[in-house]
Design a protein around this motif. Sequence first.
Motif, short mmCIF file in Angstrom:
data_model
loop_
_atom_site.label_atom_id
_atom_site.label_comp_id
_atom_site.label_asym_id
_atom_site.label_seq_id
_atom_site.Cartn_x
_atom_site.Cartn_y
_atom_site.Cartn_z
N ILE A 288 0.45 -1.29 0.07
CA ILE A 288 -0.17 -0.14 0.09
C ILE A 288 1.10 1.44 0.20
N GLN A 289 1.49 0.74 0.91
CA GLN A 289 3.21 2.00 0.91
C GLN A 289 3.56 2.46 -0.84
N VAL A 290 3.71 1.61 -1.08
CA VAL A 290 4.67 1.07 -2.75
C VAL A 290 3.69 1.74 -3.38
N ILE A 291 2.00 1.51 -3.43
CA ILE A 291 1.44 2.26 -4.23
C ILE A 291 1.35 3.70 -4.34
N LYS A 292 0.45 4.31 -2.89
CA LYS A 292 0.76 5.64 -2.57
C LYS A 292 2.32 6.54 -2.99
N GLU A 293 3.23 6.17 -2.80
CA GLU A 293 4.56 6.44 -3.99
C GLU A 293 4.70 5.90 -5.27
N VAL A 294 3.96 5.45 -6.01
CA VAL A 294 4.15 5.79 -7.31
C VAL A 294 2.78 6.49 -8.22
N ARG A 295 1.50 6.75 -6.90
CA ARG A 295 1.00 7.66 -7.88
C ARG A 295 1.88 8.97 -7.19
N ALA A 296 2.43 9.36 -5.86
CA ALA A 296 2.92 10.43 -6.08
C ALA A 296 4.21 10.53 -7.21
N LEU A 297 4.95 9.90 -7.45
CA LEU A 297 5.67 10.16 -8.53
C LEU A 297 5.45 9.86 -9.67
N THR A 298 3.82 10.00 -10.19
CA THR A 298 3.19 9.55 -11.32
C THR A 298 1.58 10.20 -12.05
N SER A 299 0.84 10.33 -12.67
CA SER A 299 -0.09 11.01 -12.12
C SER A 299 -1.02 9.71 -13.01
N LEU A 300 -0.48 8.98 -12.26
CA LEU A 300 -2.10 7.49 -12.39
C LEU A 300 -2.64 7.54 -11.35
N GLY A 301 -3.72 6.94 -11.51
CA GLY A 301 -5.06 6.55 -10.89
C GLY A 301 -4.44 5.73 -9.87
N LEU A 302 -5.51 5.41 -8.68
CA LEU A 302 -4.90 4.39 -7.67
C LEU A 302 -5.33 2.83 -8.32
N LYS A 303 -6.16 2.73 -9.59
CA LYS A 303 -5.83 1.38 -10.11
C LYS A 303 -4.92 1.43 -11.08
N GLU A 304 -4.65 2.13 -11.69
CA GLU A 304 -3.09 2.03 -12.68
C GLU A 304 -2.06 1.92 -11.49
N ALA A 305 -1.80 2.84 -10.85
CA ALA A 305 -0.96 2.62 -9.40
C ALA A 305 -0.11 0.87 -9.02
N LYS A 306 -1.96 0.64 -8.67
CA LYS A 306 -1.70 -1.04 -8.03
C LYS A 306 -1.20 -2.46 -9.17
N ASP A 307 -1.73 -1.68 -10.32
CA ASP A 307 -1.89 -3.01 -11.81
C ASP A 307 0.06 -2.41 -11.68
N LEU A 308 0.60 -1.16 -11.61
CA LEU A 308 2.50 -1.03 -12.42
C LEU A 308 2.48 -2.10 -11.07
N VAL A 309 2.25 -1.87 -9.69
CA VAL A 309 2.82 -1.78 -8.57
C VAL A 309 2.96 -3.91 -8.53
N ASP A 310 2.10 -4.75 -9.01
CA ASP A 310 1.64 -5.78 -9.73
C ASP A 310 2.19 -6.43 -10.06
N THR A 311 2.61 -5.69 -11.64
CA THR A 311 3.63 -6.06 -12.68
C THR A 311 4.42 -6.09 -12.02
N ALA A 312 5.69 -7.07 -11.90
CA ALA A 312 6.77 -7.41 -12.12
C ALA A 312 7.40 -6.87 -13.26
N GLY A 313 9.44 -5.73 -12.95
CA GLY A 313 9.86 -5.30 -14.08
C GLY A 313 9.49 -4.19 -14.11
N ALA A 314 8.13 -3.49 -13.30
CA ALA A 314 6.99 -2.59 -14.67
C ALA A 314 8.13 -0.50 -14.44
N LYS A 315 8.65 -0.55 -15.30
CA LYS A 315 8.62 0.91 -15.39
C LYS A 315 8.09 2.06 -14.72
N VAL A 316 8.49 2.54 -13.66
CA VAL A 316 7.24 3.85 -12.64
C VAL A 316 7.49 5.23 -13.81
#
Length: 128
Positions: A74-102
């Motif tokens: 959850i903390q990682v998802i919050k950081e991904v959202r802070a670094l990008t303009s992604l929504g909650l679902k997109e950020a969660k999907d990115l975190v769930d994907t191994a080797g994803a480019k943030v």
Amino acid sequence: MAKLTQDELLAQFEEMTLIELSEFVKAFEDKFDVTAAAPVAVAAVAGGVGGAEAAVEEQDEFDVILDGAGDKKIQVIKEVRALTSLGLKEAKDLVDTAGAKVLEKVNKEAAEKAKAQLEGAGAKVTVK
């Protein structure tokens, strides 16, 4: 429908939220089968005397790659959202994907800052 000028379009985009703009970009990419990603720049290698030596350029663009979310997803998802303009679902999907480019093609300082933020949240991160 009247044709809008570039300035009028920019004024409309200024009024949109980041989420609305992100959704617009996705719809635009789907409709016209294009991508908004920056084109890859080709670096020319200069030859030395007689072509025996090659000049090596220092890397100035980096990708921040998320290798794993760790225990604090959850903390990682919050950081991904802070670094990008992604929504909650997109950020969660990115975190769930191994080797994803943030982040892609960012300068060294931004890449190191993003890496520190993500690692602080418990993620495993690689900068390439």
